[in-house]
Structures are given as C-alpha cells and as structure tokens.
Design an enzyme around this catalytic site. Structure first.
Site, PDB file in Angstrom:
ATOM      1  N   LYS A 192       5.989  -4.219  -3.934  1.00  9.69           N
ATOM      2  CA  LYS A 192       7.491  -4.006  -3.744  1.00  9.69           C
ATOM      3  C   LYS A 192       8.085  -4.231  -2.389  1.00  9.69           C
ATOM      4  O   LYS A 192       9.095  -4.925  -2.314  1.00  9.69           O
ATOM      5  CB  LYS A 192       7.761  -2.852  -4.480  1.00  9.69           C
ATOM      6  N   HIS A 219      17.017 -37.161  -6.679  1.00  8.09           N
ATOM      7  CA  HIS A 219      16.188 -37.636  -5.461  1.00  8.09           C
ATOM      8  C   HIS A 219      14.832 -37.255  -5.556  1.00  8.09           C
ATOM      9  O   HIS A 219      14.163 -36.922  -4.257  1.00  8.09           O
ATOM     10  CB  HIS A 219      17.045 -37.124  -4.104  1.00  8.09           C
ATOM     11  N   ARG A 221       3.920  -0.437  -4.785  1.00  8.79           N
ATOM     12  CA  ARG A 221       3.419  -0.836  -3.611  1.00  8.79           C
ATOM     13  C   ARG A 221       2.260  -1.503  -3.355  1.00  8.79           C
ATOM     14  O   ARG A 221       2.137  -2.131  -2.457  1.00  8.79           O
ATOM     15  CB  ARG A 221       3.330   0.523  -2.583  1.00  8.79           C
ATOM     16  N   GLU A 229      17.866 -17.398  -7.688  1.00  9.72           N
ATOM     17  CA  GLU A 229      17.751 -16.086  -8.051  1.00  9.72           C
ATOM     18  C   GLU A 229      16.820 -15.999  -9.542  1.00  9.72           C
ATOM     19  O   GLU A 229      16.125 -15.499  -9.888  1.00  9.72           O
ATOM     20  CB  GLU A 229      18.711 -15.140  -8.058  1.00  9.72           C
ATOM     21  N   ASN A 271      -1.395   2.565   5.424  1.00  5.88           N
ATOM     22  CA  ASN A 271      -0.607   1.273   5.263  1.00  5.88           C
ATOM     23  C   ASN A 271      -0.173   0.540   6.377  1.00  5.88           C
ATOM     24  O   ASN A 271       0.251   1.136   7.172  1.00  5.88           O
ATOM     25  CB  ASN A 271       0.477   1.895   4.381  1.00  5.88           C
ATOM     26  N   GLY A 272      -0.378  -0.758   6.309  1.00  6.38           N
ATOM     27  CA  GLY A 272       0.021  -1.543   7.691  1.00  6.38           C
ATOM     28  C   GLY A 272      -0.980  -2.523   8.060  1.00  6.38           C
ATOM     29  O   GLY A 272      -1.990  -2.694   7.218  1.00  6.38           O
ATOM     30  N   LYS A 323      13.166 -14.758 -10.430  1.00  5.19           N
ATOM     31  CA  LYS A 323      13.069 -13.688 -11.563  1.00  5.19           C
ATOM     32  C   LYS A 323      11.911 -14.235 -12.622  1.00  5.19           C
ATOM     33  O   LYS A 323      11.092 -13.491 -12.823  1.00  5.19           O
ATOM     34  CB  LYS A 323      14.372 -13.366 -12.300  1.00  5.19           C
ATOM     35  N   CYS A 328       1.032  -1.401  -0.025  1.00  7.65           N
ATOM     36  CA  CYS A 328      -0.066   0.050  -0.040  1.00  7.65           C
ATOM     37  C   CYS A 328       0.966   1.076  -0.015  1.00  7.65           C
ATOM     38  O   CYS A 328       1.913   1.281   0.663  1.00  7.65           O
ATOM     39  CB  CYS A 328      -0.934   0.162   1.215  1.00  7.65           C
ATOM     40  N   TRP A 331      -2.683  -2.826  -1.673  1.00  8.81           N
ATOM     41  CA  TRP A 331      -2.373  -4.263  -1.808  1.00  8.81           C
ATOM     42  C   TRP A 331      -3.072  -5.122  -0.714  1.00  8.81           C
ATOM     43  O   TRP A 331      -2.784  -4.991   0.501  1.00  8.81           O
ATOM     44  CB  TRP A 331      -0.747  -4.557  -1.362  1.00  8.81           C
ATOM     45  N   GLU A 375       8.401 -14.954 -10.767  1.00  8.34           N
ATOM     46  CA  GLU A 375       7.574 -13.737 -10.303  1.00  8.34           C
ATOM     47  C   GLU A 375       6.988 -12.913 -11.448  1.00  8.34           C
ATOM     48  O   GLU A 375       5.724 -12.236 -11.114  1.00  8.34           O
ATOM     49  CB  GLU A 375       8.485 -12.979  -9.251  1.00  8.34           C
TER      50      GLU A 375
HETATM   51  C1  AGP Z   1      12.345 -10.068  -5.652  1.00  7.88           C
HETATM   52  O1  AGP Z   1      12.335  -9.860  -7.018  1.00  7.88           O
HETATM   53  C2  AGP Z   1      11.154  -9.688  -4.700  1.00  7.88           C
HETATM   54  N1  AGP Z   1      10.477  -9.015  -5.209  1.00  7.88           N
HETATM   55  C3  AGP Z   1      11.343  -9.921  -3.490  1.00  7.88           C
HETATM   56  O2  AGP Z   1      11.734 -11.353  -3.277  1.00  7.88           O
HETATM   57  C4  AGP Z   1      12.266  -9.081  -2.309  1.00  7.88           C
HETATM   58  O3  AGP Z   1      13.756  -9.205  -2.998  1.00  7.88           O
HETATM   59  C5  AGP Z   1      11.680  -9.492  -0.987  1.00  7.88           C
HETATM   60  O4  AGP Z   1      10.514  -9.155  -1.007  1.00  7.88           O
HETATM   61  C6  AGP Z   1      12.885  -8.546   0.063  1.00  7.88           C
HETATM   62  O5  AGP Z   1      12.703  -7.221  -0.283  1.00  7.88           O
HETATM   63  P1  AGP Z   1      13.647  -6.162   0.357  1.00  7.88           P
HETATM   64  O6  AGP Z   1      15.005  -6.299  -0.162  1.00  7.88           O
HETATM   65  O7  AGP Z   1      13.076  -4.883   0.339  1.00  7.88           O
HETATM   66  O8  AGP Z   1      13.806  -6.469   1.988  1.00  7.88           O
END
Ligand code: AGP
Length: 608
Positions: free
Chosen positions: A603, A504, A27, A481, A101-102, A485, A2, A75, A488
C-alpha cells in the site's frame, strides 16, 4: 512497505501482535514474524506467506507466551521472501531482536565491517545488520546502543527492538519510515499505522524523525538522538476501528468504492462556505496566490493520475501554467523552480519515498510547498509548508479508489480558489462550478447503481490477454487510472493511450476480440475519439465506452456503453472513473485474484 508492531502490558503480547499485523498486512504480505519475551527469554516464530500461516502455526500466538513483543509483516526488499529473511532478526547470541521497516542503504559496508570483527550473518537482509550492529555497540545500555547505530546507519528505518537484559521494555526508533506509539489502558503499543492500535487506544503519539521511544507497561519515554528526554503531546484519533474493517463487504476495495460519495462530501463540504471556496489550510491570501505563476503537481501512481487531470483543470479554470511530474522523475531532473512556483505533492499515505524526496527537493530550493494528503500526521503532511487533507478515512485496499476520488476534489477546489483569486471566473460561473461540485456525491451514487451490468460485462473478460484504454485530454487521464486499476489487481496486461496515438504503433496489437475501453466525456473531442474507436473496431476490437448521458450517438460505434450523469467538462473524471474501478474489481474477483492484496505490491511505497 512492511508493517511493524510492538506491545508491552498486562496481557499476552502475541495475540495483540497478530491482531495488529492483520491491520497492517496491506503494507506487505510475503512473510510475517513475531518475537515475544516470555519466561524462557525471547522466542521467535516466523513464516513465509500470509500472516494466516504464522497465526495458525503459533495457534493464534498461544505458543509464544509473554507480555512484551514485536511483530512484522514483510514486503521483501533485500533477499527473497522466505523463512530466513522474514523478520524479526536476532543478534549473534539471540539477546537482541529487531523488526524493521525501511532500507539501510549502507548495510553492505556495515556488514563488511562487522564480518571483519567476526560477525556471521544468516539472512540476506539489511535488518540483520541492524541487530548485529546493536550487538556491537551494546554495553548494557539500550539507549546508548540505539543512538550509536543511528549515527552509523544511512537510509530509512522504523525499528522495534527487544533486549534480553531489559524485560518488559520495548524500544522503537524511526527515520523516514512511519511509526506511532499508542498509549493504552494497561499496556502500550508501537505500530507503523494507526489501525493496528485502534482496538486498544485512540491516544497516539507521532514519533518524529530520529526520535526514540521506550515503552514499558505503564510508561512511555521519548528521547532525541542526544539521549535527552523529550516532552510530547498525544493526539486523539477521530475515527474508530470500524472505519478500518470490511463491514460486511467481501473486500476492502469494494467497501471503499462504495464509500466514495461520503468521502467526497467530507472532503468538499468543509471547504464550501456561503457560496465561496475557503481553503484555510492553504494559508495564502489572494495577493499571495496571484504571486504564483506556475504550479508543479508531483506524485506517484494513481495520485499522479489525478494530477494529469488537474493540469487541465488548473490551466482551464485558473489559466495558470501547470506541470505534472512523476515524483521519481522530478527528484532527479533538476526542475526549474523559483519564488513564484507552488509545488503540490499528492499522496494518500503521505509516506511515499519518491514523493517525500520531491517535497524535500522543492523545500531545499526555498519553494512554497503544499501537501494534499490523506493520512494525518504522515511525513509529507508534517514536512510540507501547508497541508490540505483529503478526508477519505483509512484506505486499506492496495488499489486506491476513495483516496483517488478525494484527491481530485481537493484539486478542483484548489483550481477554483486560484481562478477566483486570479479573477479568471465571473461570479455566476464560479457559482455554477460550486453547484456542480455539490452534486458529485449523489452523482457518484447513481453511477454505482450500474454494479450488476458492469459485473456481468466484466465476467466476459476474465481470460483477456490485453485490454486497452483510450481517451483524449481529461479522458486520457481517466484512461490511465482505469488501466492501472485493472492491471494491478487482475494481472491482465493493460495500457492507456491518448486515443490519437494508437495509430503510431499500438494499433498493431489489436486482434479479433481485443477489448478497447474508450472514455468520452469531453464533448468537443467526441468525434475525434469516435474515429479512433472506428479504427480499432474495424480491426476486430470489441469496444466498451464510458460517456456522458445524452451522447447516445456513441452506441453506433460501441458494443457496450456506460453513461455518467451530466457535469461540466472539468469534473467528469470523478464520475467516469467509478465504472472503471468496478470493472477492474469484478474482473479480478471473477479471476479469483486476491483483490485487496495484489501480488508484488504494497500500500505505501516507502522505498525508492
Ligand atoms: C494505486 O492503486 C496504487 N496502489 C499506487 O499507484 C499509489 O497510488 C501510489 O503508490 C502512490 O501512493 P500514495 O498516494 O500513498 O503516495
């Protein structure tokens, strides 16, 4: 999670609120709303879906005239993303309106009490409880009502509030959710993040936990929870709005991928002085470093993946035992910490709820903490004993790229610093590593040159059902990673496996044509990973490899190969991740996905 904005000044509020919300849409983006105080009192407009819908519905804000207002991009946490649950939320007679927000953790208890006193609720949100609770305590004095609800609410909140009795005034308060105040010409603003105010001012105040701000056109006054006035100094933001705009790129993610050479250089160069590694922010001399016997790296998501790499780097270069933990696990697992432990929290946003809680846990046990953070003035940056900033600049795309790359650099520097202090590296070797570090920005630039080749290859996998990533050691960390990428932003199922683990269980998922991406940057493990490539290939897999230039041998087993320039075994992640970021991006682009704002994500994850 948010975004909130607020404005009071000489100009029409609604267009400024919408403009600010566009900057905060990263956000959260499942609904949006604004409330504006105009001649006919407070008017609210809100709509499910992207901000564009609200923008069009209100004719760019023209339908809500007035010079004070608040806005929100959501969000969803409590209640489905629909028009009713969208913010702002009113109290019962529509004289108080709130954006939030929260999460108010005790909202059900508060709701029940208020219902007992005759209050009725129309949404499923915790935020409506805030509006009604303010109503309950309000006796004409907004500050008093706000401090009263602060004593009653548990959880996290950044709130923007308008009171019908107090035209031309915006109130704001925060606890564990970010909030800044911008001091503009002819008007003042509140926002969850700096880009929302940068068009109007670079002078911002960072509001601390449990502080309240009262904004009018010409004044900003801060109070603590005891209603005492606080004196605060503004900070000047060192970058301008262009850093937070697309600048001709189709997506922020692509722009940020291409910004990596500069972001890496900006993070690296100030810490390399006269052939030495100087990390002033660490505030530890060599003797203090030698007193550290164990490092915990704690983070979430991609930041955690950088930690998985760094475990190899810290243990390999500095010979210091290093554990890596997901913050959401660390905080509940009762870790063994003592005065010889250093806890390193890594976070782009500096607001991730689990990472912040992990930091607080470490601090409560008297353990030394270091934040590696991108957002200046964020909660983790403020609360960690020391903070080492990554100078990636604003990262807007939900999928991290340049912040990830700079987090790696910060950790290489730290590992070399520890190696130096612990006398684990002869001078010439250290000089060799520093020379390798200096080459990384140009080498990343070279890898970016593979764009066309990767895009063409990615277009063949738009209909893929599963894509697997495999590697060993640091290559496994890179695979994690690369897989994140891809999934997501493209919504293709993907998993990363330590290459030796496939047999396994997971190998049963390999079918004719399944793409397996193998990462081979650790020369001593080439042969082992190649064996695993052979295993999947003989079961029908198509194999893409990312490997060091010079490892042409891999072409016998891989169907498609991307080479990265030569570096030492510890820094390969910085180069090998680039083609994987591009692969994820181009698959998502080809599928027509909303690359910068993938579904269900936000984000900064400020909820647990
Ligand atoms: C990665 O592309 C993400 N969107 C997510 O995994 C992110 O790295 C994670 O939420 C941690 O966020 P931060 O670095 O702001 O703590």
């Amino acid at each position: 999670m948010c975004g909130i904005v607020g404005y009071v000044g000489e100009n029409q509020a609604a267009p400024i609120l919408l403009d600010g919300l566009y900057k905060l849409e990263y956000r959260g983006y499942d609904s949006a709303g604004i409330a504006v105080y105009g001649e006919e009192g407070i008017k609210v407009a809100k709509a499910r879906g992207r901000l564009k819908i609200l923008d069009e519905m209100t004719h760019g804000g023209a339908m809500l005239p007035g010079t004070a207002g608040i806005g929100h991009t959501r969000w969803a946490t409590h209640g489905a993303p629909n028009d009713v649950n969208a913010h702002p939320h009113f109290n019962r007679d529509e004289s108080i309106v709130v954006v939030h927000n929260g999460i108010i953790e005790n909202y059900l208890k508060l709701k029940k009490k208020l219902e007992g006193k005759g209050y009725q609720f129309c949404s499923e949100t915790d935020t409506e409880v805030v509006a009604q609770l303010l109503d309950y305590y309000y006796d004409g004095d907004p500050l008093k009502a706000i401090t009263k609800i602060m004593h009653r609410m548990e959880g996290s909140y950044a709130l923007g509030i308008l009171f019908k009795d107090h035209p031309g005034t915006v109130y704001a308060v925060r606890k564990d959710s970010p909030l800044i105040v911008g001091h503009g010409q002819g008007g003042n603003l509140i926002a969850s993040d700096v880009p929302a105010v940068l068009k109007y001012t670079r002078s911002v105040y960072f509001i601390e936990n449990e502080e309240i701000a009262k904004l009018t056109k010409d004044d900003i006054t801060f109070y603590n929870i005891d209603e005492e006035v606080l004196v605060k100094e503004p900070s000047e933001i060192g970058w301008d709005i262009s850093a937070a705009e697309k600048g001709g790129y189709e997506h922020f993610m692509l722009k940020e991928i291409y910004e990596q050479p500069k972001a890496i250089a900006d993070t690296l160069n100030p810490r390399l002085k006269d052939g030495r590694i100087v990390i002033e922010e660490l505030k530890m001399d060599d003797e203090e470093i030698r007193q550290i016997h164990k490092i915990f790296i704690v983070a979430c998501g991609s930041a955690y993946h950088t930690g998985v790499t760094s475990k190899y780097v810290f243990e390999g270069l500095a010979r210091i035992p290093t554990e890596v933990d997901l913050a959401s696990e660390f905080r509940y697992r009762n870790p063994i910490l003592d005065e010889h432990t250093l806890v390193v929290i890594i976070s782009q946003s500096g607001e991730t709820a689990d990472s912040l809680a992990a930091l607080r846990l470490a601090k409560s046990q008297g353990v030394r903490t270091l934040g590696i953070v991108n957002v200046v003035g964020s909660s983790i940056a403020r609360e960690a004993d020391n903070v080492m900033y990554t100078w990636a600049g604003p990262e807007i795309a939900v999928a991290t790229t340049k912040a990830y790359s700079t987090q790696l650099i910060a950790q290489y520097l730290l590992a070399l610093k520890f190696a130096q202090a612990r006398r684990m590296l002869p001078e010439e070797e250290l000089a060799g590593y520093i020379a390798d570090l200096r080459k990384i920005p140009d080498q990343v630039e070279m890898v970016l040159g593979n764009k066309e080749k990767i895009q063409k290859f990615a277009n063949r996998y738009l209909a893929a059902k599963d894509i697997f990533f495999i590697g060993r050691g640091i290559d496994y960390a890179i695979s994690m990673e690369g897989s994140l990428k891809l999934k997501e932003i493209s919504y293709i199922h993907s998993d990363a496996y330590a290459a030796g683990e496939l047999k396994h269980g997971t190998i049963s998922l390999i079918e004719e044509g399944t793409l397996v991406v193998a990462v081979l940057t650790q020369a001593e493990l080439y042969k082992k990973t190649i064996s695993n490539m052979v295993e999947v290939r003989s079961r029908g897999a198509f194999v893409m490899a990312v490997t060091n230039s010079g490892n042409q041998e891999v072409e016998k087993t891989a169907d498609f190969v991307i080479y990265i320039p030569e570096t030492n075994r510890y820094f390969t992640n910085s180069l090998a991740i680039i083609p994987l970021q591009m692969f994820g991006y181009y698959v998502a682009l080809g599928k027509g996905c909303d690359v910068d704002k993938p579904r269900n994500l936000a984000k900064s994850v400020t909820v647990e």
